[in-house]
Structures are given as structure tokens and as C-alpha cells.
Design a protein around this motif. Structure first.
Motif, PDB file in Angstrom:
ATOM      1  N   PRO A 104      12.464   5.791  -2.302  1.00 32.29           N
ATOM      2  CA  PRO A 104      11.826   7.103  -2.501  1.00 32.29           C
ATOM      3  C   PRO A 104      10.504   6.986  -3.255  1.00 32.29           C
ATOM      4  CG  PRO A 104      13.543   6.810  -4.132  1.00 32.29           C
ATOM      5  CD  PRO A 104      13.541   5.556  -3.287  1.00 32.29           C
ATOM      6  N   VAL A 105       9.575   6.196  -2.743  1.00 34.22           N
ATOM      7  CA  VAL A 105       8.274   6.006  -3.373  1.00 34.22           C
ATOM      8  C   VAL A 105       7.227   6.761  -2.566  1.00 34.22           C
ATOM      9  CG1 VAL A 105       6.480   4.349  -3.990  1.00 34.22           C
ATOM     10  CG2 VAL A 105       8.875   3.783  -4.368  1.00 34.22           C
ATOM     11  N   GLU A 106       6.483   7.621  -3.243  1.00 36.87           N
ATOM     12  CA  GLU A 106       5.403   8.377  -2.606  1.00 36.87           C
ATOM     13  C   GLU A 106       4.066   7.800  -3.037  1.00 36.87           C
ATOM     14  OE1 GLU A 106       5.791  10.713  -0.401  1.00 36.87           O
ATOM     15  OE2 GLU A 106       7.974  10.854  -0.543  1.00 36.87           O
ATOM     16  N   LEU A 107       3.095   7.846  -2.155  1.00 36.22           N
ATOM     17  CA  LEU A 107       1.750   7.332  -2.437  1.00 36.22           C
ATOM     18  C   LEU A 107       0.745   8.456  -2.290  1.00 36.22           C
ATOM     19  CD1 LEU A 107      -0.314   5.083  -2.953  1.00 36.22           C
ATOM     20  CD2 LEU A 107      -0.289   4.591  -0.501  1.00 36.22           C
ATOM     21  N   VAL A 157      -0.261   7.040  -7.811  1.00 38.16           N
ATOM     22  CA  VAL A 157      -1.627   7.486  -7.525  1.00 38.16           C
ATOM     23  C   VAL A 157      -2.530   6.267  -7.593  1.00 38.16           C
ATOM     24  CG1 VAL A 157      -3.528   8.981  -8.218  1.00 38.16           C
ATOM     25  CG2 VAL A 157      -1.160   9.763  -8.484  1.00 38.16           C
ATOM     26  N   LEU A 158      -3.156   5.922  -6.458  1.00 37.99           N
ATOM     27  CA  LEU A 158      -4.054   4.769  -6.364  1.00 37.99           C
ATOM     28  C   LEU A 158      -5.389   5.211  -5.782  1.00 37.99           C
ATOM     29  CD1 LEU A 158      -1.743   1.931  -4.991  1.00 37.99           C
ATOM     30  CD2 LEU A 158      -2.728   2.081  -7.268  1.00 37.99           C
ATOM     31  N   PRO A 159      -6.478   4.447  -6.064  1.00 38.22           N
ATOM     32  CA  PRO A 159      -7.790   4.826  -5.520  1.00 38.22           C
ATOM     33  C   PRO A 159      -7.880   4.689  -4.008  1.00 38.22           C
ATOM     34  CG  PRO A 159      -8.025   3.364  -7.416  1.00 38.22           C
ATOM     35  CD  PRO A 159      -6.587   3.345  -7.031  1.00 38.22           C
ATOM     36  N   SER A 160      -7.098   3.791  -3.407  1.00 34.81           N
ATOM     37  CA  SER A 160      -7.227   3.553  -1.975  1.00 34.81           C
ATOM     38  C   SER A 160      -5.882   3.156  -1.391  1.00 34.81           C
ATOM     39  CB  SER A 160      -8.254   2.438  -1.699  1.00 34.81           C
ATOM     40  OG  SER A 160      -8.256   2.076  -0.335  1.00 34.81           O
ATOM     41  N   ARG A 161      -5.669   3.563  -0.157  1.00 37.01           N
ATOM     42  CA  ARG A 161      -4.467   3.172   0.568  1.00 37.01           C
ATOM     43  C   ARG A 161      -4.661   1.844   1.284  1.00 37.01           C
ATOM     44  NH1 ARG A 161      -0.138   6.242   2.924  1.00 37.01           N
ATOM     45  NH2 ARG A 161      -1.116   8.121   2.078  1.00 37.01           N
ATOM     46  N   ARG A 162      -5.920   1.418   1.418  1.00 36.58           N
ATOM     47  CA  ARG A 162      -6.202   0.250   2.246  1.00 36.58           C
ATOM     48  C   ARG A 162      -6.375  -1.043   1.444  1.00 36.58           C
ATOM     49  NH1 ARG A 162      -8.956   4.388   4.819  1.00 36.58           N
ATOM     50  NH2 ARG A 162     -10.822   4.044   3.567  1.00 36.58           N
ATOM     51  N   ASP A 163      -6.466  -0.963   0.115  1.00 39.39           N
ATOM     52  CA  ASP A 163      -6.581  -2.215  -0.619  1.00 39.39           C
ATOM     53  C   ASP A 163      -5.205  -2.882  -0.694  1.00 39.39           C
ATOM     54  OD1 ASP A 163      -5.116  -0.874  -2.532  1.00 39.39           O
ATOM     55  OD2 ASP A 163      -6.797  -0.591  -3.913  1.00 39.39           O
ATOM     56  N   GLU A 164      -5.148  -4.076  -1.302  1.00 38.39           N
ATOM     57  CA  GLU A 164      -3.903  -4.838  -1.288  1.00 38.39           C
ATOM     58  C   GLU A 164      -2.780  -4.119  -2.031  1.00 38.39           C
ATOM     59  OE1 GLU A 164      -3.884  -8.383  -3.694  1.00 38.39           O
ATOM     60  OE2 GLU A 164      -5.834  -7.874  -4.584  1.00 38.39           O
ATOM     61  N   GLY A 223      -2.618  -0.714  -2.552  1.00 37.51           N
ATOM     62  CA  GLY A 223      -2.289   0.489  -1.794  1.00 37.51           C
ATOM     63  C   GLY A 223      -1.440   0.182  -0.574  1.00 37.51           C
ATOM     64  N   SER A 224      -1.738  -0.913   0.105  1.00 32.98           N
ATOM     65  CA  SER A 224      -0.949  -1.267   1.284  1.00 32.98           C
ATOM     66  C   SER A 224       0.477  -1.642   0.888  1.00 32.98           C
ATOM     67  CB  SER A 224      -1.613  -2.426   2.034  1.00 32.98           C
ATOM     68  OG  SER A 224      -1.719  -3.569   1.194  1.00 32.98           O
ATOM     69  N   GLY A 225       0.632  -2.278  -0.290  1.00 31.11           N
ATOM     70  CA  GLY A 225       1.968  -2.614  -0.753  1.00 31.11           C
ATOM     71  C   GLY A 225       2.784  -1.380  -1.076  1.00 31.11           C
ATOM     72  N   ILE A 226       2.157  -0.392  -1.743  1.00 35.54           N
ATOM     73  CA  ILE A 226       2.841   0.867  -2.040  1.00 35.54           C
ATOM     74  C   ILE A 226       3.161   1.611  -0.745  1.00 35.54           C
ATOM     75  CG2 ILE A 226       2.645   3.080  -3.199  1.00 35.54           C
ATOM     76  CD1 ILE A 226       2.967   0.811  -5.120  1.00 35.54           C
ATOM     77  N   ALA A 227       2.238   1.570   0.215  1.00 33.27           N
ATOM     78  CA  ALA A 227       2.482   2.233   1.496  1.00 33.27           C
ATOM     79  C   ALA A 227       3.690   1.622   2.204  1.00 33.27           C
ATOM     80  CB  ALA A 227       1.236   2.142   2.381  1.00 33.27           C
ATOM     81  N   ALA A 228       3.863   0.297   2.081  1.00 35.24           N
ATOM     82  CA  ALA A 228       5.020  -0.355   2.680  1.00 35.24           C
ATOM     83  C   ALA A 228       6.315   0.136   2.027  1.00 35.24           C
ATOM     84  CB  ALA A 228       4.901  -1.873   2.542  1.00 35.24           C
ATOM     85  N   LEU A 229       6.300   0.315   0.707  1.00 34.30           N
ATOM     86  CA  LEU A 229       7.466   0.879   0.028  1.00 34.30           C
ATOM     87  C   LEU A 229       7.733   2.307   0.496  1.00 34.30           C
ATOM     88  CD1 LEU A 229       6.989  -0.303  -3.677  1.00 34.30           C
ATOM     89  CD2 LEU A 229       8.681  -1.116  -2.044  1.00 34.30           C
ATOM     90  N   HIS A 230       6.651   3.069   0.686  1.00 28.76           N
ATOM     91  CA  HIS A 230       6.784   4.461   1.111  1.00 28.76           C
ATOM     92  C   HIS A 230       7.429   4.558   2.505  1.00 28.76           C
ATOM     93  CE1 HIS A 230       5.938   8.632   1.818  1.00 28.76           C
ATOM     94  NE2 HIS A 230       5.076   8.363   2.786  1.00 28.76           N
TER      95      HIS A 230
END
Length: 630
Positions: A50-53, A28-35, A37-44
Motif C-alpha cells: 500500500p505505497v502511494e507515490l 512525495v518525490l521530485p520525479s517519478r522517472r529518476d532512480e 521515483g521508479s523504485g517507489i513506482a514499482a512498490l506502488h
């Protein structure tokens, strides 16, 4: 597992749990677009991860439910705000009384109270079941400072390697190349690697030796012995030795010798500074001139009064010369006006020299023949704990701190550690710390730019020194490390961010109170766990040799369960156990029989841990136990 955070620690923790521990993670992050959030999105987006954002400004009840906290095994709260973490922890305990909580807290006393409160709430909600190790509803409060110390100490003392801390001792996993002899500090073979030599045991792209078998975790003694000549080995090495710090030099050498040595090191030369010499030189010239004039025009006194009277006049200490000759009265007036002009300069020069002497006297420079030591720059929160830990080893330390009121200054003086109260980035300070003759440099100030300046200056003075630098920005730390390694390929350099240092300890705590640490090994991982022998048929009544199970677990240390090491990372002992005085034996004889009153430290695979904790063999196709060889 669920992670809620707003900085790089959440990102690093997700990578640690996914890539090393093989866990399914929701972040759970405040934003998908910060550095981050974008890193977690790449894992997703990675099909093998199996990483969810989930994006949410605050971890309120609705957010926690959407993240699946009510059915999660563990929740990590890593926000930079203690109040946010406390609120979310209380909500989570209400939604899921059996969840393991790992909370980042900066206020130590508040964290201690919160830990007790949440554990008590779990016990009440489950009828006392929170104390059952099988349920493991633990609450662990950690801080960045606590989690960083063991790895910083290990990196400065012996170089690269994942660390483990138990009962105040620090251990690391170190790769021994094929054919290298066993060292006295080696405790056990953790794995036989797929290549003959490998600097990083966590690498998944290890060079294969022709005809070699793959990586083997927890090999038996025969296999480890025969393959040591053709394969690299991952060994468990003790970094620190659990002994009290050496007494200060005064206590070791006696008061007389200490006083003589201290007087010899006092900075007397500050009184010979250029401005001091200039002011007192002018004063001397004026006195000589007035003495000569007194001798020529008012020579009615013995020769010594020709010097004595002008000095009294300059300092306005003489009687008025009303009854003396006119020349004497005129010279007295001249001397008084000269005193008005010169005395402020004399006082200022004297005060500056005295202040410089006092400041420099507070320092305790190293001996001229000191070599092979560790230079520690920065005695703040982390620097103080690193100093205390380093002094439990056999390494000599020289500390540098520009703030005389820093919390570690008193500790350095108490331990008799050479101390320089100066700015390490100023010219000549590192030379006085004998950086040219040191083996390691630890830079732990709060300013990233200043840390980099100090490291570059040290590299110029000693290109081969081992450098360990703490930086706050993760990307900046990675860039600095790559650049320094490219510029000085033969010199070891480690530049780590706070989040990178903290993530392994948080991951170990999320795995459960029985997990002391997690160590990646190529495509697999090893878990270090503490287990009470009682109730485990695989351990109880068996010797240390008989309790070994190939590729599953090995007994590393044996102690008493009665005194009780609390096997959980805590505020004071990151990724390890509180010192309970159990006296763990890290070299147990193979024939020692494990009794119900014993407690053991094990190195296990994930599959081995599941067997020990549940008593059941995992299904051969269980993804959690077998994914990527874990």
C-alpha cells in the motif's frame, strides 16, 4: 505515514515502513522517472504494497495537503536541504498539530532549536496534550551520522545483525543455529525461526525443516528451550559494554615507561633517508678535500685546523685570510663558492627530514604483537563517533587518518588509540596497521572509490578479514557487496549506503517516541518499545515472569521511571534513548515485581504494541495488526 524527500533515504524508508513495519505510506518525490521515483513506482504497482507515490518539486502547503498530512500519523522530511525540511515541518505542524514529525537535519544546533519549537507549538495547539504519551506528538531530529554509528559498530565488532541502541549500549539480533549453546552475551530469545539455520532472519524464504512449525515470535521459555535443538533462534545479544574508555597508555603505565616507549617508536630513520645521506656525504667529501689541500699548500697550522678552517669558510664564518699565504686565500675563496652551492641543499634536506620526523612522530603505530583488533580508516564525523563507541567495548582499535587536523585525531590521542597519520591507500600503510592480524576493517572515508581501493588492498593482505564499508550510492553499495562476497565467499563483507544505515532509525522514530527500534524476522517484525509501568494493568503489580505474554511481548529490561530515559531516537542517540542514567537491568530476575515507578523495555509484536498502547484487543481481521503475520 508520509515521507517527503529527494534522495535514496526516502526510498529506503518507504521500503522499511512497508515491508518491516506494515504501514500505509505516501511518498512525495521530485520525479517519478529518476532512480528513486521508479523504485517507489514499482512498490506502488505491487498489489500487496500500500505505497502511494506523489510527484512534487517542493513540499509546499498544497503538496502536504494532497499527501494527506492533515490525517497522517507521522511525517518524515528527508530532503538534503535543511531549509526545505524546516519550512515543511512548520507547515505540517500548522496543518496537523498532532502529527509526529521526523526531520533530517545536518546543522545540529539548528535542529535542536527546531525540535523544541515544534514540540512547544504542538503543546500550545493541543492545550498541553503533546506531553501525553498516548497522543505522542513528538518531533525528532536525526542526522545521517547519528543513525549510522550503532550498526557500523555492531557490524565491525560482531558481524551481521539489526541493531538497537539504548542508554549508550548497542544490541543486535543474531541467529543461533539449531543446537548451538547459549552464550554469555545472549539476553533473551526473540524468536524461534522456521528453519534449523538461517543467516538472515529477515528473509522470507527461509528453509523449512521437515515437520517443523513456522516462525514463532516471542516464544515462552519452555518452547524456546525445547525447540533450540531443532530450530534456529533469533537472540538479543549485547554488543557493547557500558564502561568508560580505558585510560591512555601513559596513565596506565606511568610517565617514565610511556616516555621510553614513545622514544622507541619515534621515526629516527627518516634522518637516514637517501637524499639526506647523499647531501651530507657530498659535504663531508668536500671538507676532506679542502682539508687535504690546506695541509699540502698552506700547512702553517696545527692538524685540526686543516678541517676547522675549511668548515668556517664553507659556512662563511671565518675571518678573511688577507695576512696568510696565497694558497690559503685561494682555498678560502673556493670554499666560499662551494658553500654557496652546497648550503641550500643541506638546509633543504634537513628541513625535509625534520618535517618527515614531525609528521611521523604524530603517529602512534600499534605494538608489534597486536592481533585481533579492528582497523578503522577515516576519523571524520562518523569515524569519530564510531571510535568513541568502539572504545566502550572490549575491542582494540587501530585508527588510520591522512588528515592530521581531522576531528577524530585528538580523540584517538586522548584515548591512547594507536594512530597512523597516513593515506590508507598508500602501499605499506595497512601493513603497519597490522591488517594481516586484524579481525575487522571499517572504511569510513568520504570517497567511494578510495574506500573500495582500501578494501581490495586489505582483502589481498588478509582474505578472511571482516570488512564493513560505508558507501554513499545505494546501488553501488549493493553491487560491491555482491562482488566481494562472490570473490571471497568465506569472508564476511558488508557494504552499506548512508540511506540504508539511516532508514531503520527514521522508521522507528515515525512509529512513535516509545519505539526504540524495529527488527524484521522472516515474514513478521519485532518492535522494541519503552513503557512506563504505571497505568498498564498488563504490567503493574505483576512479576517479570507474569508480565510475559506469549507471541505478544516480553520484558527485556527494567529501570526507574523517575530519572527518565527519553525513549526516542534523537540527534545524539540514534534509534535509541538518551542516556539518562537510569541503570536499566537487562537481566531482571523473573520474580521481580513491576511497580508504578518502573519503566520497562519490551520486545513486542505489532499486535502486542497496539494492546499495550490502547488497552484494547485488535479485531482479528485488522489488516494493520495482522498483515503478513505482524
Amino acid at each position: 505515514m508520509v515521507i517527503c524527500g529527494d534522495d535514496g533515504l526516502a526510498h529506503r524508508l518507504a521500503i522499511e515502513l512497508d515491508a518491516v513495519c506494515g504501514e500505509t505510506v505516501t511518498v512525495v518525490l521530485p520525479s517519478r522517472r529518476d532512480e528513486y521515483g521508479s523504485g517507489i513506482a514499482a512498490l506502488h504497482r505491487d498489489p500487496h504494497s500500500p505505497v502511494e507515490l506523489q510527484v512534487s518539486a517542493r513540499p509546499d502547503e498544497q503538496t502536504l495537503l494532497a499527501a494527506g498530512v492533515e490525517r497522517a500519523a507521522a511525517l518524515a522530511l528527508t530532503y538534503g536541504d535543511d531549509q526545505v525540511n524546516m519550512t515543511a515541518a512548520l507547515l505540517a505542524r500548522g496543518l496537523n498539530p498532532s502529527i509526529r514529525l521526523v526531520i533530517r537535519m545536518f546543522h545540529r544546533e539548528r535542529g535542536r532549536h527546531l525540535e523544541r519549537l515544534l514540540d512547544r507549538a504542538a503543546a500550545e495547539a493541543t492545550g498541553g496534550g503533546a506531553d501525553d504519551p498516548a497522543l505522542d506528538m513528538s518531533t525528532t531530529v536525526l542526522s545521517d551520522a547519528d543513525t549510522a554509528v550503532p550498526e557500523l559498530v555492531a557490524a565491525a565488532a560482531v558481524g551481521h545483525g539489526h541493531t538497537l541502541q539504548v542508554e549508550g549500549k548497542v544490541f543486535r539480533g543474531v541467529v543461533r543455529p539449531a543446537g548451538s549453546p547459549v552464550r554469555p552475551t545472549d539476553l533473551a530469545t526473540l524468536a524461534v525461526l522456521s528453519g534449523a539455520h538461517q543467516d538472515d532472519p529477515a528473509s522470507q524464504d527461509s528453509p523449512e525443516t521437515p515437520g517443523a512449525e513456522g516462525t514463532q515470535l516471542r516464544p515462552d521459555t519452555r518452547t524456546a528451550y525445547h525447540r533450540q535443538f531443532t530450530h534456529g533462534r533469533l537472540m538479543l545479544e549485547e554488543v557493547t559494554h557500558h564502561h568508560a574508555p580505558e585510560p591512555p597508555a601513559r596513565a596506565r603505565r606511568g610517565p617514565g615507561s610511556w616516555l621510553r616507549a614513545r622514544l622507541a617508536h619515534l621515526p629516527w630513520k627518516v634522518f637516514l633517508a637517501r637524499e639526506v645521506i647523499a647531501v651530507f656525504g657530498v659535504l663531508t667529501a668536500i671538507v676532506l678535500a679542502l682539508a687535504a689541500a690546506t695541509a699540502l699548500f698552506a700547512d702553517e697550522h696545527p692538524w685540526w685546523k686543516n678541517f676547522y678552517l675549511p668548515l668556517l669558510d664553507i659556512f662563511t664564518m671565518g675571518d678573511p685570510a688577507t695576512d696568510e699565504v696565497v694558497a690559503r686565500r685561494i682555498l678560502q675563496l673556493v670554499a666560499g663558492f662551494v658553500g654557496l652551492a652546497v648550503l641550500p641543499l643541506v638546509v633543504a634536506a634537513t628541513m625535509n627530514a625534520t618535517e618527515a620526523f614531525r609528521t611521523a612522530s604524530a603517529s602512534h603505530p600499534p605494538e608489534d604483537d597486536l592481533a585481533g583488533h579492528i582497523v578503522l580508516v577515516g576519523l571524520g564525523k562518523i569515524g569519530t563517533r564510531v571510535l568513541a563507541q568502539l572504545r566502550t567495548t572490549d575491542h582494540k582499535v587501530v585508527a588510520v587518518e591522512r588528515d592530521p587536523h581531522a576531528r577524530g585525531v585528538a580523540l584517538a590521542r586522548e584515548l591512547g588509540v594507536p594512530l597512523l597519520l597516513e593515506d590508507a591507500s598508500s602501499p605499506g600503510v595497512l601493513d603497519r596497521a597490522r591488517i594481516r592480524h586484524s579481525r575487522s576493517l571499517l572504511v569510513l572515508t568520504r570517497d567511494d572509490s578510495e574506500n573500495l581501493d582500501i578494501v581490495m588492498a586489505a582483502r589481498e593482505a588478509n582474505p578472511g578479514v571482516r570488512v564493513v564499508m560505508r558507501l554513499y550510492d545505494d546501488d553501488f553499495a549493493a553491487t560491491v557487496q555482491r562482488t566481494l562476497r562472490a570473490s571471497y565467499p568465506d569472508a564476511p563483507t558488508r557494504s552499506r549506503s548512508v540511506s540504508a544505515l539511516a532508514a531503520p532509525a527514521f522508521a522507528a522514530a515515525m512509529m512513535g517516541r516509545h519505539v526504540l527500534g524495529v527488527m524484521p524476522v522472516e515474514r513478521g517484525s519485532l518492535l522494541f518499545t519503552v513503557v512506563d509501568v504505571a497505568g498498564h494493568p498488563e504490567l503493574e503489580g505483576r512479576s517479570v515472569h507474569e508480565a510475559f505474554r506469549e507471541n505478544e511481548w516480553r520484558v527485556l529490561a527494567v529501570g526507574s521511571a523517575g530519572v527518565g530515559v527519553v525513549p526516542a531516537p534523537s540527534r545524539d542517540t540514534p534509534a535509541g534513548a538518551r542516556s539518562g542514567g537510569t541503570g536499566l537491568d537487562w537481566r531482571p530476575v523473573a520474580g521481580r515485581v513491576l511497580r508504578a515507578g518502573d519503566r520497562v523495555v519490551l520486545a513486542t509484536t505489532r499486535r502486542g504494541l497496539d494492546i499495550l498502547m490502547t488497552g484494547l484487543q485488535p479485531h482479528p481481521h485488522d489488516r494493520r495488526g495482522e498483515r503478513d503475520g505482524r
